[in-house]
Structures are given as structure tokens and as C-alpha cells.
Design an enzyme around this catalytic site. Sequence first.
Site, PDB file in Angstrom:
ATOM      1  N   ILE A 155       0.844  -1.202   0.000  1.00 54.30           N
ATOM      2  CA  ILE A 155       0.000   0.000   0.000  1.00 54.30           C
ATOM      3  C   ILE A 155       0.877   1.250   0.000  1.00 54.30           C
ATOM      4  O   ILE A 155       0.640   2.198  -0.760  1.00 54.30           O
ATOM      5  CB  ILE A 155      -0.967  -0.018   1.202  1.00 54.30           C
ATOM      6  CG1 ILE A 155      -1.959  -1.171   1.056  1.00 54.30           C
ATOM      7  CG2 ILE A 155      -1.681   1.311   1.355  1.00 54.30           C
ATOM      8  CD1 ILE A 155      -2.807  -1.449   2.289  1.00 54.30           C
ATOM      9  N   THR A 233      -4.588   4.776   7.761  1.00 50.76           N
ATOM     10  CA  THR A 233      -5.447   3.787   7.092  1.00 50.76           C
ATOM     11  C   THR A 233      -4.969   2.377   7.453  1.00 50.76           C
ATOM     12  O   THR A 233      -5.360   1.412   6.803  1.00 50.76           O
ATOM     13  CB  THR A 233      -5.424   3.939   5.554  1.00 50.76           C
ATOM     14  OG1 THR A 233      -4.076   3.779   5.110  1.00 50.76           O
ATOM     15  CG2 THR A 233      -5.955   5.281   5.085  1.00 50.76           C
ATOM     16  N   ARG A 235      -4.284   0.454  11.086  1.00 56.47           N
ATOM     17  CA  ARG A 235      -5.173  -0.102  12.110  1.00 56.47           C
ATOM     18  C   ARG A 235      -5.270   0.919  13.247  1.00 56.47           C
ATOM     19  O   ARG A 235      -4.286   1.593  13.572  1.00 56.47           O
ATOM     20  CB  ARG A 235      -4.634  -1.423  12.676  1.00 56.47           C
ATOM     21  CG  ARG A 235      -4.799  -2.631  11.747  1.00 56.47           C
ATOM     22  CD  ARG A 235      -6.274  -3.059  11.606  1.00 56.47           C
ATOM     23  NE  ARG A 235      -6.438  -4.221  10.750  1.00 56.47           N
ATOM     24  CZ  ARG A 235      -6.703  -4.200   9.444  1.00 56.47           C
ATOM     25  NH1 ARG A 235      -6.842  -3.052   8.813  1.00 56.47           N
ATOM     26  NH2 ARG A 235      -6.852  -5.321   8.766  1.00 56.47           N
ATOM     27  N   ASP A 259      -9.062   6.404   8.936  1.00 58.33           N
ATOM     28  CA  ASP A 259      -9.970   5.417   8.337  1.00 58.33           C
ATOM     29  C   ASP A 259     -10.179   4.250   9.306  1.00 58.33           C
ATOM     30  O   ASP A 259     -10.998   3.375   9.028  1.00 58.33           O
ATOM     31  CB  ASP A 259      -9.375   4.908   7.017  1.00 58.33           C
ATOM     32  CG  ASP A 259     -10.340   4.013   6.247  1.00 58.33           C
ATOM     33  OD1 ASP A 259     -11.527   4.396   6.140  1.00 58.33           O
ATOM     34  OD2 ASP A 259      -9.930   2.943   5.769  1.00 58.33           O
ATOM     35  N   GLU A 264     -13.349   0.726  16.821  1.00 56.47           N
ATOM     36  CA  GLU A 264     -14.272   0.869  15.687  1.00 56.47           C
ATOM     37  C   GLU A 264     -15.331  -0.225  15.614  1.00 56.47           C
ATOM     38  O   GLU A 264     -16.409  -0.019  15.040  1.00 56.47           O
ATOM     39  CB  GLU A 264     -13.490   0.910  14.367  1.00 56.47           C
ATOM     40  CG  GLU A 264     -12.800  -0.408  14.011  1.00 56.47           C
ATOM     41  CD  GLU A 264     -12.000  -0.319  12.709  1.00 56.47           C
ATOM     42  OE1 GLU A 264     -11.199   0.613  12.558  1.00 56.47           O
ATOM     43  OE2 GLU A 264     -12.178  -1.200  11.854  1.00 56.47           O
ATOM     44  N   HIS A 296     -13.497   2.756   7.983  1.00 55.46           N
ATOM     45  CA  HIS A 296     -12.659   1.646   7.473  1.00 55.46           C
ATOM     46  C   HIS A 296     -13.085   1.300   6.036  1.00 55.46           C
ATOM     47  O   HIS A 296     -13.447   0.153   5.744  1.00 55.46           O
ATOM     48  CB  HIS A 296     -12.770   0.419   8.388  1.00 55.46           C
ATOM     49  CG  HIS A 296     -11.553  -0.470   8.309  1.00 55.46           C
ATOM     50  ND1 HIS A 296     -11.014  -1.104   9.390  1.00 55.46           N
ATOM     51  CD2 HIS A 296     -10.771  -0.830   7.254  1.00 55.46           C
ATOM     52  CE1 HIS A 296      -9.963  -1.812   9.022  1.00 55.46           C
ATOM     53  NE2 HIS A 296      -9.791  -1.659   7.730  1.00 55.46           N
TER      54      HIS A 296
HETATM   55  P1  NAI Z   1       2.509  -5.222   3.586  1.00 53.58           P
HETATM   56  O1  NAI Z   1       2.679  -6.489   4.358  1.00 53.58           O
HETATM   57  O2  NAI Z   1       2.714  -5.244   2.114  1.00 53.58           O
HETATM   58  O3  NAI Z   1       3.509  -4.116   4.193  1.00 53.58           O
HETATM   59  C1  NAI Z   1       3.670  -3.879   5.561  1.00 53.58           C
HETATM   60  C2  NAI Z   1       5.019  -3.208   5.758  1.00 53.58           C
HETATM   61  O4  NAI Z   1       5.105  -2.805   7.130  1.00 53.58           O
HETATM   62  C3  NAI Z   1       6.206  -4.143   5.474  1.00 53.58           C
HETATM   63  O5  NAI Z   1       7.120  -3.504   4.611  1.00 53.58           O
HETATM   64  C4  NAI Z   1       6.814  -4.359   6.858  1.00 53.58           C
HETATM   65  O6  NAI Z   1       8.233  -4.563   6.819  1.00 53.58           O
HETATM   66  C5  NAI Z   1       6.435  -3.058   7.542  1.00 53.58           C
HETATM   67  N1  NAI Z   1       6.532  -3.121   8.997  1.00 53.58           N
HETATM   68  C6  NAI Z   1       6.442  -4.197   9.821  1.00 53.58           C
HETATM   69  N2  NAI Z   1       6.625  -3.809  11.105  1.00 53.58           N
HETATM   70  C7  NAI Z   1       6.834  -2.474  11.078  1.00 53.58           C
HETATM   71  C8  NAI Z   1       7.118  -1.504  12.079  1.00 53.58           C
HETATM   72  N3  NAI Z   1       7.271  -1.845  13.374  1.00 53.58           N
HETATM   73  N4  NAI Z   1       7.268  -0.215  11.703  1.00 53.58           N
HETATM   74  C9  NAI Z   1       7.170   0.146  10.405  1.00 53.58           C
HETATM   75  N5  NAI Z   1       6.933  -0.735   9.407  1.00 53.58           N
HETATM   76  C10 NAI Z   1       6.769  -2.023   9.742  1.00 53.58           C
HETATM   77  O7  NAI Z   1       1.084  -4.667   3.980  1.00 53.58           O
HETATM   78  P2  NAI Z   1       0.104  -3.726   3.136  1.00 53.58           P
HETATM   79  O8  NAI Z   1      -0.685  -4.564   2.195  1.00 53.58           O
HETATM   80  O9  NAI Z   1       0.850  -2.573   2.600  1.00 53.58           O
HETATM   81  O10 NAI Z   1      -0.902  -3.253   4.295  1.00 53.58           O
HETATM   82  C11 NAI Z   1      -0.461  -2.479   5.405  1.00 53.58           C
HETATM   83  C12 NAI Z   1      -1.540  -2.452   6.467  1.00 53.58           C
HETATM   84  O11 NAI Z   1      -2.667  -1.727   5.965  1.00 53.58           O
HETATM   85  C13 NAI Z   1      -2.125  -3.844   6.820  1.00 53.58           C
HETATM   86  O12 NAI Z   1      -1.357  -4.461   7.846  1.00 53.58           O
HETATM   87  C14 NAI Z   1      -3.518  -3.520   7.281  1.00 53.58           C
HETATM   88  O13 NAI Z   1      -3.507  -3.370   8.685  1.00 53.58           O
HETATM   89  C15 NAI Z   1      -3.831  -2.165   6.643  1.00 53.58           C
HETATM   90  N6  NAI Z   1      -4.924  -2.251   5.674  1.00 53.58           N
HETATM   91  C16 NAI Z   1      -5.969  -1.367   5.772  1.00 53.58           C
HETATM   92  C17 NAI Z   1      -7.026  -1.379   4.871  1.00 53.58           C
HETATM   93  C18 NAI Z   1      -8.149  -0.394   4.938  1.00 53.58           C
HETATM   94  O14 NAI Z   1      -9.219  -0.628   4.326  1.00 53.58           O
HETATM   95  N7  NAI Z   1      -8.009   0.734   5.612  1.00 53.58           N
HETATM   96  C19 NAI Z   1      -7.075  -2.387   3.811  1.00 53.58           C
HETATM   97  C20 NAI Z   1      -5.888  -3.222   3.735  1.00 53.58           C
HETATM   98  C21 NAI Z   1      -4.873  -3.165   4.654  1.00 53.58           C
END
Ligand code: NAI
Length: 331
Positions: A155, A233, A235, A259, A264, A296
Site C-alpha cells: 500500500i 489507514t 489499524r 480510516d 471501531e 474503514h
Molecule cells: P505489507 O505487508 O505489504 O507491508 C507492511 C510493511 O510494514 C512491510 O514492509 C513491513 O516490513 C512493515 N513493517 C512491519 N513492522 C513495522 C514496524 N514496526 N514499523 C514500520 N513498518 C513495519 O502490507 P500492506 O498490504 O501494505 O498493508 C499495510 C496495512 O494496511 C495492513 O497491515 C492492514 O492493517 C492495513 N490495511 C488497511 C485497509 C483499509 O481498508 N483501511 C485495507 C488493507 C490493509
Amino acid sequence: MKTTFFGTQPYDRDTFCRINEEFGLQLDFHRSHLNRRNVALADGADAVCIFVNDEADAATIRELAARGVRLIALRCAGFNNVDLRAAAECGITVVRVPAYSPHAVAEHAVALMLSLNRKIHRAYWRTRDGNFSLHGLLGFDMYGRTAGIIGTGRIARALIEILQGFGMIVVAYDPSPDMAYATSQGVEYMSLDELYACSDVISLHCPLNESTQYMIDAAAIGKMKRGVTIINTGRGGLIHTEALIDGLKSRRIGAAGLDVYEEEAAYFYEDTSDNIMRDDTLARLLSFNNVIITSHQGFFTREALDNIARTTLSNIKAFAMSEEPLNEVKA
Ligand code: NAI
């Protein structure tokens, strides 16, 4: 293979039923969320399908296992609401949808940023009321400003591309930095403290876990630039909400686009407009004219819903065919 769906809305049912024409699985939809009290709805099911605000804690998982459930299929990317250790102990496989449209969430983050910066939410109501004054609507050029991105996964990368299109300088923090990506995209990795000190806009894109819970607390906010915009966006639990409110009151935080919100589950996706709001923290957040809360909905595009349904049904079908589980999440 019967799958009981929890926490579904009409749009979930429509999308899943349409895509299921390709899969032919037996699907049973419920509106209520999965939790300890209504786990009996899963009687007779081999799998349950859940979303972000369902609660698959240890007790619920043990109840599911006792009823013969062998698979928890998350129809989302995050899995912080599932006790993975309890699932492993009970022999329940957990699968998820790792990516369905990073663009959907990234574009929503930008919508929040631009709305807050240019005060679109206030201008919308003003002009409808015949008030064409610009007082209080002053924004800033995104061009040349610094965006601090926390977490540089799928993202975040979609977001970074958009922000660079505005001419923003992008800095980032990730405990597992991808230097090849950073070099090729012109992104500078730095420590969290450095990111807090130089960012005009901070956007959160890391998972919620023990190490990230409340990462945006009073101490972190104290290190940020005065007037910073915070976008979440990711959690709700990434932000200590009381500290955010203090930061907004002292004006260290110039605006917040949320978001997600830690509590929530009691409100998001429901029409509670006939009730008295009992959550004083949410009520306080909603009272700020420089805070936008969305329910969300970052994932909520046609493309993302179709991808979520297709991947979820593929995950369930692969499990049913006793193939290697697809998109498994392990403790
Ligand atoms: P992803 O798994 O591709 O990327 C997550 C990144 O966070 C990775 O590069 C990881 O190394 C990094 N990370 C891990 N621990 C960390 C820390 N302590 N500090 C900083 N970075 C750290 O995940 P993606 O697909 O980009 O999604 C990210 C988050 O977005 C998800 O975990 C989910 O909670 C949230 N999300 C929200 C949605 C919404 O509708 N608002 C929809 C989809 C996801």
C-alpha cells in the site's frame, strides 16, 4: 465444504454470490460479527469467513474447533484479530487475502490528505449554505513538502508513487528496509525520530502487532513538526487516541485523517444515527473540524471487492481440495 460468513453487508453478499458462480462453493451469510457469543452460527460449517472487526480470540477459536471448523478464511489483509497460536493448537488453518488492491487504500489515504489540507469537508457544507467565505480554509502546496511513510509494503508503495507525482519529498521508516526499492524510487529511509522531525504529512502503513501498538503516542507526537497531518489507514491500535486528541488540542497536530479507530468494532459499518453515542473518545474526535473519520472504507472499491472475493474463494477451494493451503498465515 460449507463456509459460514460473519459480519457481512449486502455488498459482500452480492459480490461473493456473483464470483461464487465460478467456484460453486456452499456459502452461508450472517450479518453479525463472529465472537464468543454467536459462535453457534458456525454449526455444521467446515470453514468460517471473517473480516476486520470479527473476534477470533483463543476462546472463540476453541469453540469453532469443537464444532468441527477447520479453516478461518480472512477476507482482508490484516490478521491482528485472530489468535494464530490458538488456531495452530486447535489444528485450524488460517488464510487471508494478502493483496487485493493496494491502490484502493493508497488512493483513500490521498483523499483524506487532500480533503484535510484544502478543507474540502468544510467547503462542501459552507457553499451549500450560501457561505462563500474562504476564512479558515487556507491550505498548503503539497509540492515540495515532506511525506513520512511508516511501513513500505504494497500500500505504501502505491501511495509513494502518487505523492511523488505531486512533487513531494518522500522519507520512510521500515524495520526491514528495501534498499534497492529506495534507491530506484528516490525514497530515503531514516529512523522514526528523524521521520517525525522532518515530515509535514505522516501516513501509517505497517501491520498492528505488539511492536507497533500505540507507536504514535505522546512521546512520538512530541517529536513531530508542529502542524503535522497524520493519516491512518492501517489499524486503529497504531495510535494512542487520547494522545492524538491532546496533540490536536495543543495544535501540534494540524489535522488527522482516520480510516481506522481502535474501538471501531462497535460503530463502523453500522448506521447508529438513531442512538446516543456512548464512546466519548470517538465523539471528541468527531468534534474537531480538522479531523476526518471514515468507516474503514479504504478497501472499498469495485476492483478490491472482486479481488477479495476471488482470492478468498480460491483459498477456500484449495483447502477443500486438500491442496497446499494458499495464502496461509502462520503463528
Ligand atoms: P505489507 O505487508 O505489504 O507491508 C507492511 C510493511 O510494514 C512491510 O514492509 C513491513 O516490513 C512493515 N513493517 C512491519 N513492522 C513495522 C514496524 N514496526 N514499523 C514500520 N513498518 C513495519 O502490507 P500492506 O498490504 O501494505 O498493508 C499495510 C496495512 O494496511 C495492513 O497491515 C492492514 O492493517 C492495513 N490495511 C488497511 C485497509 C483499509 O481498508 N483501511 C485495507 C488493507 C490493509
